[in-house]
Design an enzyme around this catalytic site. Structure first.
Site, mmCIF file in Angstrom:
data_model
loop_
_atom_site.group_PDB
_atom_site.id
_atom_site.type_symbol
_atom_site.label_atom_id
_atom_site.label_comp_id
_atom_site.label_asym_id
_atom_site.label_seq_id
_atom_site.Cartn_x
_atom_site.Cartn_y
_atom_site.Cartn_z
ATOM 1 N N HIS A 176 -13.581 -2.137 -1.111
ATOM 2 C CA HIS A 176 -12.593 -1.833 -0.074
ATOM 3 C C HIS A 176 -12.873 -2.644 1.197
ATOM 4 O O HIS A 176 -12.692 -2.167 2.319
ATOM 5 C CB HIS A 176 -12.611 -0.336 0.233
ATOM 6 N N THR A 212 -6.154 2.581 -6.597
ATOM 7 C CA THR A 212 -7.379 2.428 -5.806
ATOM 8 C C THR A 212 -8.251 3.660 -5.979
ATOM 9 O O THR A 212 -7.801 4.786 -5.747
ATOM 10 C CB THR A 212 -7.039 2.199 -4.322
ATOM 11 N N LYS A 246 -8.514 -0.659 -8.925
ATOM 12 C CA LYS A 246 -9.140 -1.358 -7.795
ATOM 13 C C LYS A 246 -10.264 -0.501 -7.232
ATOM 14 O O LYS A 246 -10.037 0.658 -6.869
ATOM 15 C CB LYS A 246 -8.091 -1.617 -6.711
ATOM 16 N N TYR A 291 -2.376 5.549 -4.060
ATOM 17 C CA TYR A 291 -3.409 6.542 -3.781
ATOM 18 C C TYR A 291 -2.949 7.814 -4.458
ATOM 19 O O TYR A 291 -1.750 8.126 -4.449
ATOM 20 C CB TYR A 291 -3.572 6.786 -2.283
ATOM 21 N N SER A 332 0.820 -1.212 0.000
ATOM 22 C CA SER A 332 0.000 0.000 0.000
ATOM 23 C C SER A 332 0.857 1.266 0.000
ATOM 24 O O SER A 332 1.940 1.294 0.601
ATOM 25 C CB SER A 332 -0.891 -0.005 1.249
HETATM 26 C C1 LIG Z 1 -6.781 -2.887 7.747
HETATM 27 C C2 LIG Z 1 -7.026 -2.656 6.288
HETATM 28 C C3 LIG Z 1 -6.302 -1.679 5.625
HETATM 29 C C4 LIG Z 1 -6.502 -1.454 4.255
HETATM 30 N N1 LIG Z 1 -5.728 -0.538 3.607
HETATM 31 C C5 LIG Z 1 -5.844 -0.398 2.258
HETATM 32 C C6 LIG Z 1 -4.970 0.454 1.532
HETATM 33 O O1 LIG Z 1 -4.075 1.076 2.100
HETATM 34 N N2 LIG Z 1 -5.134 0.548 0.187
HETATM 35 C C7 LIG Z 1 -6.107 -0.158 -0.493
HETATM 36 O O2 LIG Z 1 -6.216 -0.042 -1.705
HETATM 37 N N3 LIG Z 1 -6.941 -0.975 0.188
HETATM 38 C C8 LIG Z 1 -6.820 -1.124 1.522
HETATM 39 N N4 LIG Z 1 -7.656 -1.992 2.187
HETATM 40 C C9 LIG Z 1 -8.640 -2.782 1.431
HETATM 41 C C10 LIG Z 1 -8.019 -4.091 0.960
HETATM 42 O O3 LIG Z 1 -7.068 -3.875 -0.057
HETATM 43 C C11 LIG Z 1 -9.094 -5.033 0.372
HETATM 44 O O4 LIG Z 1 -9.835 -4.337 -0.591
HETATM 45 C C12 LIG Z 1 -10.040 -5.583 1.427
HETATM 46 O O5 LIG Z 1 -9.330 -5.925 2.596
HETATM 47 C C13 LIG Z 1 -10.760 -6.813 0.878
HETATM 48 O O6 LIG Z 1 -11.662 -7.320 1.780
HETATM 49 P P1 LIG Z 1 -11.302 -8.516 2.798
HETATM 50 O O7 LIG Z 1 -10.600 -7.876 3.939
HETATM 51 O O8 LIG Z 1 -12.622 -9.063 3.169
HETATM 52 O O9 LIG Z 1 -10.419 -9.511 2.080
HETATM 53 C C14 LIG Z 1 -7.479 -2.216 3.557
HETATM 54 C C15 LIG Z 1 -8.198 -3.200 4.244
HETATM 55 C C16 LIG Z 1 -7.980 -3.431 5.592
HETATM 56 C C17 LIG Z 1 -8.765 -4.516 6.273
#
Ligand SMILES: Cc1cc2nc3c(=O)[nH]c(=O)nc-3n(C[C@H](O)[C@H](O)[C@H](O)COP(=O)(O)O)c2cc1C
Length: 403
Positions: free
Chosen positions: A301, A180, A277, A154, A131
């Site tokens: 997300h 994203t 994404k 981002y 990320s």
């Molecule tokens: C703690 C956490 C932090 C996240 N941070 C980002 C991020 O920095 N950038 C991003 O594109 N998605 C982020 N996401 C979303 C994840 O990339 C992903 O879309 C999501 O976790 C998918 O769902 P799942 O947790 O059920 O597998 C984050 C998700 C979580 C749980």
């Protein structure tokens, strides 16, 4: 025969496992078990930051519920002596159809953070996405993972900073960028609001009390070097601490005017594949085709942004039908089991993406916890394929799911 001898003849005693992490992980039969262990080990605010979603968490729970609702139509007597879950993604081989999603602030779950996850991903042969808001730098991750890795972007108002990061990703051998697009503003995660939880965490009386109740996490946390947004140059003061909170960073720095025209800009500064994404409907998937991106991740997300957003698994079939082979479709959100990955692929996705699954593993047992969850997902894919009668991914199609 004495009582003891009789017992010995029918019972074999297990060897005592002395390593507490191995012992803990051995008791975790699935991702939900790892989640329960992580919940015990992590301070409440940290666990809720990882586990929680936006507003009423309708989308958060629907992401997993929609996957669980899908019923298989298994075929039998198909000779599943050899099952091969390998596939390709972005034209390169993948041992099984999974990619690790980018998650910001990963070191909050374990001091090694992104490095632990990226090492485990490399051992499993699957791509790791770092990320923009990672707590290990582009270069640190590249130094320990020489395999496939993606950099998630981002988009800030200051495009100079964005270009600088993308150039660093190129120089460090990242394969693709993941843009994203579902975070124009930060979703309201009400568990964090209630707890007064911020990133980076602020230490208050409640945090201290929570820390005392979770001594091993607290001990790790205070011993490790301070957690920073390792890739965000210009925002980190000379003392290495993070100057800004996540919410003020997003509000001040993220470019709300981001639009499709910017995709052309990415193309002009990045030579490799581009993955968008956060696509959430058929029309936007078609526009992504028009812009020539190599792949899209259907994603809300993980239920952390817009509540009442559509669930990715329900978008797979209509989107794949609309875009055909023009780009590759990744299904992101709610994946907890190998069977979830199989369902996404049977509907037409090239691969699934998972975030929380590996974070629960990381919180439960560090790097070995991530190995554990990836091994369970891999084995789960193979087992499910055998049980539905599919020898390889080309035999995984919609006929294996109830309509
Ligand atoms: C703690 C956490 C932090 C996240 N941070 C980002 C991020 O920095 N950038 C991003 O594109 N998605 C982020 N996401 C979303 C994840 O990339 C992903 O879309 C999501 O976790 C998918 O769902 P799942 O947790 O059920 O597998 C984050 C998700 C979580 C749980």
């Amino acid at each position: 025969m004495g009582m003891l001898a009789t017992l010995r003849s029918v019972v074999q005693f297990r060897e005592v496992e002395l390593d507490p992490v191995v012992r803990r992980l051995a008791r975790a039969a699935n991702t939900d078990d790892l989640r329960a262990i992580a919940k015990r080990r992590l301070p409440g605010g940290v666990f809720d930051y990882i586990d929680g979603g936006a507003e009423d968490e309708v989308t958060l729970s629907e992401n997993t519920a929609a996957l669980r609702r899908l019923e298989f139509r298994p075929r039998v007597l198909r000779d599943v002596d050899v099952v091969d879950p390998s596939t390709t993604l972005l034209g390169r081989p993948l041992p099984f159809p999974l990619v690790l999603a980018p998650t910001g602030f990963t070191r909050i779950a374990d001091p090694e953070g992104e490095l632990a996850v990226a090492r485990a991903a490399e051992r499993s042969g699957i791509p790791y996405s770092l990320s923009t808001l990672g707590t290990r730098s582009i270069e640190e991750v590249a130094a320990i993972n020489g395999s496939r890795k993606w950099f998630q972007v981002y988009v800030w108002k200051d495009r100079g900073l964005v270009k600088e990061m993308i150039d660093r990703a190129a120089a460090s051998g990242y394969e693709a960028i993941v843009v994203t697009v579902d975070l124009a503003v930060l979703g309201r995660r009400e568990r964090d609001v209630r707890r007064g939880f911020t990133l980076p965490p602020k230490i208050g009386l409640d945090t201290l009390l929570d820390g005392v109740r979770h001594p091993s996490w607290t001990w790790d946390f205070v011993r490790a070097e301070p957690i920073t947004f390792a890739n965000v140059t210009g925002l980190t003061p000379a003392d290495g601490t993070t100057a800004v909170s996540l919410s003020s960073h997003v509000n001040d720095q993220f470019d709300q005017s981001l639009s499709w025209a910017d995709i052309e800009w990415f193309r002009s500064i990045w030579n490799g594949p581009i993955i968008i994404k956060g696509i959430q409907c058929v029309e936007d998937a078609r526009i992504a085709v028009d812009h020539g991106v190599e792949a899209i991740a259907l994603s809300n997300h993980g239920g952390r942004q817009l509540d009442s957003a559509p669930t990715p698994i329900e978008l797979v079939a209509p989107v794949v039908d609309a875009v055909g082979d023009a780009l590759e479709v990744i299904c992101d959100g709610g994946v907890r089991r190998g069977s979830d990955i199989v369902k996404a692929v049977a509907l037409g996705a090239k691969a699934a993406m998972a975030g929380r699954a590996y974070l629960y593993g990381l919180g439960a047992g560090g790097e070995r916890g991530v190995d554990h969850v990836l091994a369970m997902l891999d084995a789960g894919v193979r087992r499910t394929m055998a049980l539905v009668g599919a020898r390889n991914v080309s035999e995984l199609d919609r006929s294996l799911l109830k309509r």
